[in-house]
Design an enzyme around this catalytic site. Sequence first.
Site, PDB file in Angstrom:
ATOM      1  N   SER A  48       8.760  -1.942   1.637  1.00 37.00           N
ATOM      2  CA  SER A  48       7.422  -2.206   2.158  1.00 37.00           C
ATOM      3  C   SER A  48       6.968  -3.577   1.685  1.00 37.00           C
ATOM      4  O   SER A  48       6.992  -3.862   0.487  1.00 37.00           O
ATOM      5  CB  SER A  48       6.437  -1.135   1.671  1.00 37.00           C
ATOM      6  OG  SER A  48       6.791   0.135   2.175  1.00 37.00           O
ATOM      7  N   GLY A  78       3.849  -5.001   2.544  1.00 37.72           N
ATOM      8  CA  GLY A  78       2.420  -5.178   2.725  1.00 37.72           C
ATOM      9  C   GLY A  78       2.107  -5.765   4.091  1.00 37.72           C
ATOM     10  O   GLY A  78       2.582  -5.282   5.120  1.00 37.72           O
ATOM     11  N   ALA A  79       1.338  -6.849   4.092  1.00 37.65           N
ATOM     12  CA  ALA A  79       0.944  -7.483   5.347  1.00 37.65           C
ATOM     13  C   ALA A  79       2.123  -8.088   6.096  1.00 37.65           C
ATOM     14  O   ALA A  79       2.018  -8.398   7.293  1.00 37.65           O
ATOM     15  CB  ALA A  79      -0.098  -8.561   5.080  1.00 37.65           C
ATOM     16  N   ASP A 102       3.537   6.467   2.525  1.00 33.04           N
ATOM     17  CA  ASP A 102       4.098   7.812   2.715  1.00 33.04           C
ATOM     18  C   ASP A 102       4.180   8.157   4.194  1.00 33.04           C
ATOM     19  O   ASP A 102       5.153   8.773   4.649  1.00 33.04           O
ATOM     20  CB  ASP A 102       3.237   8.837   1.973  1.00 33.04           C
ATOM     21  CG  ASP A 102       2.981   8.439   0.528  1.00 33.04           C
ATOM     22  OD1 ASP A 102       3.897   7.891  -0.103  1.00 33.04           O
ATOM     23  OD2 ASP A 102       1.862   8.663   0.052  1.00 33.04           O
TER      24      ASP A 102
END
Length: 316
Positions: A220, A222-223, A252
Amino acid sequence: MILTVTPNPSLDRTYEVPSLDRGAVLRATGDRVDPGGKGVNVSRAVAAAGVLTTAVLPLGGASGALIAELLGAQGVDVTAVTVAGQTRSNISLVEPDGTLTKINAPGPELTPEESALLLETVRTEAGEPAWIAACGSLPRGLPPEWYADLVARAREAGAKVALDTSGPALSAALQARPDLIKPNTTELAQAVGRPLATLGEVARAAQELRSRGAGAVLASLGADGQLLVSAEGTFHGTAPVAAVRSDVGAGDASLAGFLIAGGTGPGALASALAHGAAAVQLPGSAMPVPADLRPEAVRVTENPPPDHRLSAPATP
């Protein structure tokens, strides 16, 4: 069917506040109570998509009973391991711009007998599901090697294992060869012991963890979206978000989307991105339903430019 394991579940209370002023009396503009914990959220998102799921949880006290009741109402089958301690309650304060302040309680300390029973419960449940998602921090009383033991038992039973944890628990579990791990950039930087500032550096870090035992890495960013590094190749994807309301449980939801779509390849990555983008636009830790998804807005590319800089570089 997807089985989830959450060793340290919680009852999550989320309050939306106009601003967070230290020492002031805050009046919430909205509030909700949800069953929480990373694996619990995965099961909630899986159930919201209409897919069968079972959540294996150590539960104790009134908060544990309420978690089981709330999950049942959301279509999640619960296999509870009764523990003597009280299941923890967490508090989240969300500001209008999406800024999240979270207070996580430590949770109960599991005894060796409760730890062993939790592992044995997973082993007995592991024959049916296509995937087992083992997620979150370990409660007091469980050693860092606990997840490694879980992965080994699940794989012996023929189940694929997706692991979402960090720190020593992640490092120890790699030796048991989980099929998938899901770190964020900070957790990935900690695992390899160096800063990560570009997509190329993230991809190399993911390959390093694959060489240490992970089958695939879903990172992951983020942006900056998500990066999937597996035997099939390296894929990067993004999904537009109009406004972030709460990012509690968004990762999740992404993992649930990935597993629902088969748990491999760019198609599963696209599903993960659609679920994560939908989740951050919902209140508290609400999980998206199919009507919330915008799969047509997701963009996935193979072999992304390695020099692309992350908007938020990660340090160990």
